[in-house]
Design an enzyme around this catalytic site. Structure first.
Site, short mmCIF file in Angstrom:
data_model
loop_
_atom_site.label_atom_id
_atom_site.label_comp_id
_atom_site.label_asym_id
_atom_site.label_seq_id
_atom_site.Cartn_x
_atom_site.Cartn_y
_atom_site.Cartn_z
N GLY A 14 0.78 -1.24 0.00
CA GLY A 14 0.00 0.00 0.00
C GLY A 14 0.81 1.28 0.00
N MET A 88 -4.08 -7.19 -6.94
CA MET A 88 -3.61 -8.38 -7.67
C MET A 88 -4.75 -9.27 -8.17
SD MET A 88 -0.45 -7.87 -7.58
CE MET A 88 0.39 -9.36 -7.98
N HIS A 107 1.27 0.59 -13.33
CA HIS A 107 2.00 -0.64 -13.69
C HIS A 107 3.51 -0.35 -13.72
CE1 HIS A 107 2.50 -4.62 -15.35
NE2 HIS A 107 3.39 -4.11 -16.17
C1 GRF Z 1 3.35 -1.13 -7.44
O1 GRF Z 1 4.72 -1.10 -7.64
C2 GRF Z 1 2.59 -1.18 -8.75
O2 GRF Z 1 3.36 -0.88 -9.85
C3 GRF Z 1 2.15 -2.61 -8.88
O3 GRF Z 1 2.06 -3.10 -7.58
C4 GRF Z 1 2.91 -2.38 -6.70
C5 GRF Z 1 2.17 -2.09 -5.46
O4 GRF Z 1 2.97 -1.54 -4.46
N1 GRF Z 1 0.95 -2.66 -9.65
P1 GRF Z 1 2.30 -0.88 -3.19
O5 GRF Z 1 1.35 -1.89 -2.60
O6 GRF Z 1 1.61 0.38 -3.62
O7 GRF Z 1 3.45 -0.59 -2.24
#
Ligand code: GRF
Length: 187
Positions: A14, A88, A107
């Site tokens: 997050g 995810m 992404h």
């Molecule tokens: C991010 O790096 C994004 O590119 C990918 O998932 C990651 C999530 O990281 N889709 P976080 O949970 O925001 O730290």
């Protein structure tokens, strides 16, 4: 300025959510985060919602009705934009249609290169010179919607997966915020 209500979907750490929360404290930033949706009960990211008193919904994606549960909650909070920030799970076509408003995703690659998972490993294996991140609209195909903006950097000789991730995420926080500003500037 009347701020728009936004829902952020997460699955893990997050850090993008945390960054958007920080940006939204600025009265000139066009959104407020009114809801967090998470499909992982153990996700650290939920703490950011808790700490900032943002309502959150933990969903069980094994249950068939989970998407309608999200839609119901989003109606309640008058959500006009969804930000996918490390969520995810693939969002169904039906969900996209029923929501009927904008959905954006971040992404960790320069799309259309390296769609899908395990991006940093594949980028290194391909000996790319440059990489970065992309904010794009979400449609029913994975990492395929219209690109809003990208930020990039040159890969250094000693960069490993961990370093690439750090450098990419640093750009992601800025890219996400800029994309949100762009969306409301032109719409
Ligand atoms: C991010 O790096 C994004 O590119 C990918 O998932 C990651 C999530 O990281 N889709 P976080 O949970 O925001 O730290």
């Amino acid at each position: 300025m009347v701020k728009k209500n936004v829902c952020v979907f997460i699955s893990g750490y997050g850090s993008n959510l945390e960054s958007l929360i920080k940006y939204s404290r600025d009265y000139k930033f066009p959104i407020n985060i009114k809801l967090v949706v998470c499909n992982n009960i153990y996700a650290k990211g939920i703490l950011h919602a808790k700490k900032n008193s943002i309502p959150y919904l933990i969903i069980d994606t094994k249950k068939r009705s989970y998407e309608s549960k999200i839609l119901k909650e989003m109606k309640k909070h008058k959500i006009s934009l969804i930000c996918l920030a490390g969520y995810m799970k693939i969002i169904s076509k039906k969900f996209i249609q029923n929501f009927g408003k904008k959905i954006i995703n971040i992404h960790p690659s320069l799309l259309p290169k390296f769609k899908g998972l395990n991006t940093f490993n594949r980028i290194l294996k391909k000996r790319e010179k440059k990489t970065g991140c992309t904010v794009h609209y979400v449609n029913e195909k994975l990492d395929n919607g219209q690109i809003i903006l990208q930020k990039s950097f040159f890969i250094k000789k000693n960069d490993n997966e961990e370093i690439l991730k750090k450098k990419t995420q640093y750009l992601e926080y800025k890219a996400f915020a800029e994309a949100v500003i762009n969306i409301y500037r032109y719409n």
